[in-house]
Structures are given as structure tokens and as C-alpha cells.
Design a protein around this motif. Structure first.
Motif, short mmCIF file in Angstrom:
data_model
loop_
_atom_site.label_atom_id
_atom_site.label_comp_id
_atom_site.label_asym_id
_atom_site.label_seq_id
_atom_site.Cartn_x
_atom_site.Cartn_y
_atom_site.Cartn_z
N ARG A 18 10.78 6.45 -4.18
CA ARG A 18 9.44 6.17 -3.57
C ARG A 18 8.33 5.76 -4.68
O ARG A 18 8.54 6.02 -5.99
CB ARG A 18 8.91 7.66 -3.01
N LEU A 22 -0.24 5.39 -4.07
CA LEU A 22 -0.43 4.36 -2.77
C LEU A 22 -0.63 2.91 -2.91
O LEU A 22 -1.08 2.43 -3.77
CB LEU A 22 -1.84 4.89 -1.96
N THR A 23 -0.14 2.20 -2.15
CA THR A 23 -0.26 0.80 -1.82
C THR A 23 -1.69 0.60 -1.49
O THR A 23 -2.53 1.46 -1.03
CB THR A 23 0.71 0.02 -0.72
N GLU A 25 -2.42 -1.40 0.90
CA GLU A 25 -2.77 -1.12 2.33
C GLU A 25 -2.95 -0.02 2.80
O GLU A 25 -3.67 0.43 3.82
CB GLU A 25 -1.44 -1.61 3.23
N GLU A 26 -2.39 1.16 2.23
CA GLU A 26 -2.36 2.45 2.62
C GLU A 26 -3.66 2.89 2.25
O GLU A 26 -4.46 3.49 3.05
CB GLU A 26 -1.28 3.53 1.82
N GLU A 29 -6.18 1.81 4.67
CA GLU A 29 -6.17 2.42 6.09
C GLU A 29 -6.80 3.84 5.94
O GLU A 29 -7.49 4.26 6.96
CB GLU A 29 -4.64 2.78 6.72
N ILE A 30 -6.63 4.39 4.69
CA ILE A 30 -7.30 5.78 4.55
C ILE A 30 -9.01 5.48 4.68
O ILE A 30 -9.44 6.39 5.49
CB ILE A 30 -6.78 6.20 3.32
N SER A 44 -3.97 12.55 6.11
CA SER A 44 -2.79 12.90 5.44
C SER A 44 -1.63 13.22 6.01
O SER A 44 -0.60 12.77 5.86
CB SER A 44 -2.88 14.10 4.06
N LEU A 47 -0.51 9.88 7.68
CA LEU A 47 0.01 8.84 6.77
C LEU A 47 1.27 9.46 5.97
O LEU A 47 2.03 8.72 5.29
CB LEU A 47 -0.80 8.09 5.85
N VAL A 49 1.24 11.59 3.28
CA VAL A 49 0.90 11.62 1.93
C VAL A 49 0.13 12.89 1.73
O VAL A 49 -0.68 13.48 2.57
CB VAL A 49 -0.15 10.41 1.55
N VAL A 54 -5.30 11.40 -0.84
CA VAL A 54 -6.37 10.96 0.10
C VAL A 54 -7.84 11.04 -0.41
O VAL A 54 -8.42 9.94 -0.27
CB VAL A 54 -6.34 11.61 1.78
N SER A 57 -8.19 8.61 -3.13
CA SER A 57 -8.55 7.29 -2.55
C SER A 57 -9.74 7.11 -2.06
O SER A 57 -10.35 6.01 -2.31
CB SER A 57 -7.39 6.74 -1.41
#
Length: 73
Positions: A18, A22-23, A25-26, A29-30, A44, A47, A49, A54, A57
Motif C-alpha cells: 500500500r 492518500l492520493t 483523488e482520495e 473525495e474527503i 474514514s 474510504l 482510511v 481524514v 487531509s
């Protein structure tokens, strides 16, 4: 077993690991889900994560004010 040894075993076995963090995109989205009124805990879970990631981010995106940085001594 030492983590470096374990890591070498994974590499030799061609195990896909992994990505840390985060990417983009992630993270987007958050922010989108939080803007829609979804709680950090629900985000969380959705997704898959960590809740703390979260929060990090959201603070980085400016969607959430970090309480520690605004406190005065």
C-alpha cells in the motif's frame, strides 16, 4: 522478525504494498464528503482510511481549522 527483513521478503515475493498517505483523488473525495455534511468517522469508514488521516487531509485543504494552531498561550 525485523521490519527490514520482512520488507525484503515481501519484495522478493512481488507483493504489492500500500502507498503511504492518500492520493489526490482520495483527499478530494474527503473534502467533498465533509462539505456534504458527512462526519470524519463516517468518511474514514467509507474510504477505509484512518480517522486521523481524514482530519489531516481536511486541515491541509483548509476545510477544517486546526484547533492547536489557533490556541493562544
Amino acid at each position: 522478525m525485523h521490519r527490514a527483513t520482512f520488507s525484503k521478503h515481501l519484495t522478493r515475493s512481488n507483493v504489492v504494498r500500500r502507498q503511504h498517505g492518500l492520493t489526490i483523488e482520495e483527499a478530494a473525495e474527503i473534502v467533498k464528503l465533509h462539505g456534504g455534511g458527512i462526519s470524519m468517522r463516517a468518511i474514514s469508514r467509507t474510504l477505509g482510511v484512518d480517522r486521523k488521516q481524514v482530519r489531516i487531509s481536511l486541515v491541509a485543504a483548509g476545510a477544517l481549522v486546526d484547533q492547536a494552531s489557533t490556541m493562544r498561550i
